[in-house]
Design a protein around this motif. Structure first.
Motif, mmCIF file in Angstrom:
data_model
loop_
_atom_site.group_PDB
_atom_site.id
_atom_site.type_symbol
_atom_site.label_atom_id
_atom_site.label_comp_id
_atom_site.label_asym_id
_atom_site.label_seq_id
_atom_site.Cartn_x
_atom_site.Cartn_y
_atom_site.Cartn_z
ATOM 1 N N VAL A 51 0.863 -1.182 0.000
ATOM 2 C CA VAL A 51 0.000 0.000 0.000
ATOM 3 C C VAL A 51 0.896 1.227 0.000
ATOM 4 O O VAL A 51 1.781 1.358 0.852
ATOM 5 C CB VAL A 51 -0.958 0.035 1.213
ATOM 6 N N SER A 96 -2.043 -0.501 -4.401
ATOM 7 C CA SER A 96 -3.069 0.272 -3.712
ATOM 8 C C SER A 96 -2.431 1.517 -3.116
ATOM 9 O O SER A 96 -1.235 1.553 -2.859
ATOM 10 C CB SER A 96 -3.708 -0.554 -2.606
ATOM 11 N N PRO A 125 -6.924 -3.952 -5.872
ATOM 12 C CA PRO A 125 -6.195 -2.707 -5.598
ATOM 13 C C PRO A 125 -7.143 -1.519 -5.687
ATOM 14 O O PRO A 125 -8.050 -1.499 -6.505
ATOM 15 C CB PRO A 125 -5.165 -2.640 -6.732
ATOM 16 N N GLU A 126 -6.930 -0.543 -4.830
ATOM 17 C CA GLU A 126 -7.764 0.663 -4.911
ATOM 18 C C GLU A 126 -6.946 1.877 -4.510
ATOM 19 O O GLU A 126 -5.915 1.759 -3.845
ATOM 20 C CB GLU A 126 -9.002 0.536 -4.023
#
Lengths: 362, 362
Positions: free
Chosen positions: A166, A178, A339-340
C-alpha cells in the motif's frame, strides 16, 4: 513444529550456532504434563478458536514462566509463512509530517498485532532495488511505502511474490498497487479559490519535488482552481520539498520590480512554507501577510505556531494511517482484495499568513 | 539448511500453510548443476571467506534469477540464531531531534547489514512490559532504546536472554546497560556560565520530564554552573519536554511583577524553547532577547530558523548514532564487551536569542 524444535535443540547441544540457552516448547510441555501441541495452541495467536481449557492454559503458562520460555516468532514465521512483519519504507523524516506519519503507522500496526521493519531509502527508483532485495528476504507479510517511488520491476517482483503493497501519501501509475492519499487536487483547488476571493492577482507557486505525485496533484488542482477564477499562475519556481531550496525559490520569485512582485504565494507543503516566510521576512524585508499572502499544505504542528500562523490545507493523518493499515491487513489476510486508490479529503485552514487585499494597498 | 528447506517444501506441496509459490535453494542448485551448499555459500553474507569461484557464483546467480529465487532471511535467522534485526524503541517522534535520530539509526543499521524493527512505546516503564514480550519473541539480535525507560525486571530479562541493549540519549542506573549520551552536565554548565557572563541575574529554568536522565543531568550541570558563578536559580517550572506545557510553564514564570521577572531562561530542550519564545513574544508581549534571553538544548533544525535564531547547545547526533550502532554490534558479535556509558561532548551555539545586559537596561 516438532522437527524445527528438535533441530534447534541439536544445534543447541553442540553449541555451534547458539550462544543463548533456549528453552523449547517441548520442555514446557514436559513440565506442564501436556502435549507439545497444547503448548503451541496456548501461545499461538492465530489459533484462538482452538479449544484450550483454562486449566490447561494455566498449567502451561505456569510452566513457561518457571522455565523462562518464550515462543519463537521467527520460527513460527518460517513455519506458517506469516512473519507479522510489515516493511515500512520512508525516504526522510526531516519533514515533521513524515515523522508523525511513521509514529502513527507503527502504533497502528502494533495495535493490529503487526510490527514495522523500517527502511530509509532513496526517494527515486535508483538505488532502491538493492534495499528491496533485502526486504524481500525478510518474508515480510506486506509493505507500506511513503515518499518513495518504486520501479515497475520492483512492483512486478512484489506482485509476483504475493506481497501486498500500500502506497501511503504517494501514487504511481501501476494499477496493481493500492494507495491512500489526501485529495490533493481538491485541496489545492480550494487554495486557489480562496486566494482569488481574497482579491490577489499575481499569484505565484513554489512547487515541491516534481517527481512526486503529491506535487503533481497539488499543481494540477491549483492551476485548475486559478483557471476557474479567470486567473493563471503569475510565476513559479521549484523548492523540491526542501526548506533551503524553497527559500532560494522565494528569492528568485520575489527579486523583481515591486509592481511585478507576487502578492500571494502557494507553497506545496508547510515544511517549505515556513522557510519561505522566514526568507520573505528576514532576507527580503517583506511583511506577511501585508505585502504577500503565504499558503502551505499539510497543517503540520509548526504551521500553528503563532510565529508562522500559516494558512494551509490539513491532511487528515489519523484517518489516512488507519485506512492504510486496514487496507494492507485486508490484503494480507485475503488475496481477493482488489487494488484501490483511496482519497481522503482535507480542509482549508485559514490563519494569519493570508489576508484579503484592500483597495488602498493595491 | 537441508532439513529446513525440505520441511518448507513439504508444507508447500500440501498447500496448507503457504499461499505463495516458493523456490528453494535446492531448485537453484539443480538448475545450476551445483550442490545446495554451494548455493548457500553464494548467498550467505556471513560466509564471504568461503571459497566460491567466480564461475560458480555466476552460474548460481543466473539460475537464481531465472527461477526468481530469494534466500529466506527468517529461515536463516532460525537456523543460525541471528536475525540481523535490531529492535529500536522510541516513545515519540514529534520532537524533531528524535525523528532525525531514528532516520540516522535506521541508515546506520542498514549500512551494517542490520535492520530496525521499530516499536513506539510509552515513555515510562508502565505498559512497556507487554511490548517487550513481543520484542523478545522476534529473536532480535540487539536493542536500542531512545526516550524510553526500562523496568529493572525487563533489564534482567534482556540480560538473561543475552540480548545486548544500548540506551541512546538516556541512561539508567542498571550497570548491565550500555548507553551513549551527550555530555548534558557539561553542556548545561556552559549555558549557565555564558548567561552569567552576559550579566544576567534573575535566571530561570524550564525543566523537561523529570523522570528523564537527560533532564536530570541538564538541571544538575546548570545549577552547578550557576553556583560556580555565585548565582542560583531564580525560579523554575516544568515543561515535560512538551511545547504546550512549556508555554504554560513560561506563563507561570513570567506572570510576576516586572522587577521580579526573569531576565533569562534556560529551557531544557529546543522543542520546548521555540514554544517558550512564541509564548513570550505573542502572549506576554516580551521581546527576545531585549527583555529576556532564551537558551535551548539540542540544536534542532528549527533552532537555526531566523525567526527563532535560538542560542543552544548542539548534540553531535551523527557521532552519537555511529557510536550507538558500533557499540551494539560489538556486543552482538562478541559477548565479552563490557557495558559502558559513552559521553559525547557538544558545543554552545550562540545565536540571537540571547544578549549581554547593558547597564542602561538594568
Amino acid at each position: 513444529m516438532l522437527l524445527l524444535v528438535a533441530f534447534w535443540r541439536r544445534q543447541n547441544s553442540k553449541g555451534q550456532y547458539m550462544k543463548r540457552n533456549k528453552v523449547s516448547s517441548l520442555d514446557v510441555a514436559r513440565l506442564a504434563g501436556v502435549s507439545q501441541s497444547a503448548v503451541s495452541r496456548v501461545f499461538s495467536k492465530d489459533d484462538r478458536s482452538s479449544a484450550v481449557s483454562s486449566n490447561m492454559r494455566k498449567r502451561v503458562m505456569e510452566a513457561a514462566d518457571q522455565l523462562g520460555y518464550r515462543p519463537n516468532a521467527l520460527a513460527r514465521a518460517v513455519f506458517v509463512g506469516k512473519s507479522k512483519i510489515v516493511a515500512v519504507l520512508f525516504s526522510y523524516l526531516d519533514n515533521p509530517f513524515y515523522a508523525d506519519a511513521l509514529e502513527r503507522i507503527c502504533l497502528e500496526l502494533q495495535a493490529s498485532g503487526y510490527h514495522a521493519l523500517v527502511f530509509m531509502m532513496p526517494e527515486t527508483t535508483q538505488g532502491i532495488d538493492q534495499v528491496m532485495e533485502e526486504i524481500l528476504q525478510y518474508q515480510v507479510d506486506g509493505m507500506i511505502t511513503a515518499s518513495v517511488e518504486l520501479s515497475s520491476a520492483i512492483c512486478a517482483r512484489c506482485y509476483d511474490s504475493g506481497i501486498p503493497v500500500v502506497m501511503f501519501v504517494r501514487t504511481q501509475d501501476d494499477r496493481r498497487l493500492s494507495a491512500v492519499t489526501a485529495d490533493n487536487v481538491a485541496g489545492a483547488r480550494s487554495v486557489a479559490q480562496y486566494l482569488a476571493r481574497c482579491g490577489h492577482k499575481r499569484i505565484a507557486m513554489i512547487a515541491g519535488w516534481e517527481g512526486a505525485s503529491t506535487n503533481r496533484d497539488r499543481e494540477l488542482g491549483f492551476t485548475a482552481g486559478l483557471s476557474e477564477a479567470g486567473l493563471s499562475i503569475h510565476s513559479r519556481a521549484v523548492g523540491h520539498f526542501h526548506p533551503q531550496r524553497a527559500a532560494a525559490a522565494a528569492r528568485e520569485l520575489f527579486t523583481v520590480a515591486s509592481d511585478n512582485r507576487p502578492d500571494a504565494v502557494f507553497v506545496a507543503n508547510d515544511y517549505m512554507a515556513v522557510a519561505v516566510m522566514d526568507e520573505l521576512r528576514f532576507k527580503l524585508g517583506l511583511r506577511v501577510p501585508d505585502d504577500v499572502s503565504v499558503v502551505g499544505y499539510d497543517d503540520i504542528e509548526i504551521a500553528g505556531f503563532p510565529t508562522y500562523n500559516l494558512t494551509t490545507v490539513s491532511q487528515p493523518l489519523p484517518a489516512m494511517v488507519a485506512a492504510t493499515v486496514t487496507m494492507l491487513i485486508a490484503k494480507i489476510e485475503s488475496r481477493n482484495v482488489e487494488p484501490e486508490h483511496l482519497l481522503i479529503g482535507g480542509q482549508l485552514v485559514v490563519r494569519g499568513s493570508t489576508k484579503a487585499q484592500s483597495v488602498s494597498t493595491k
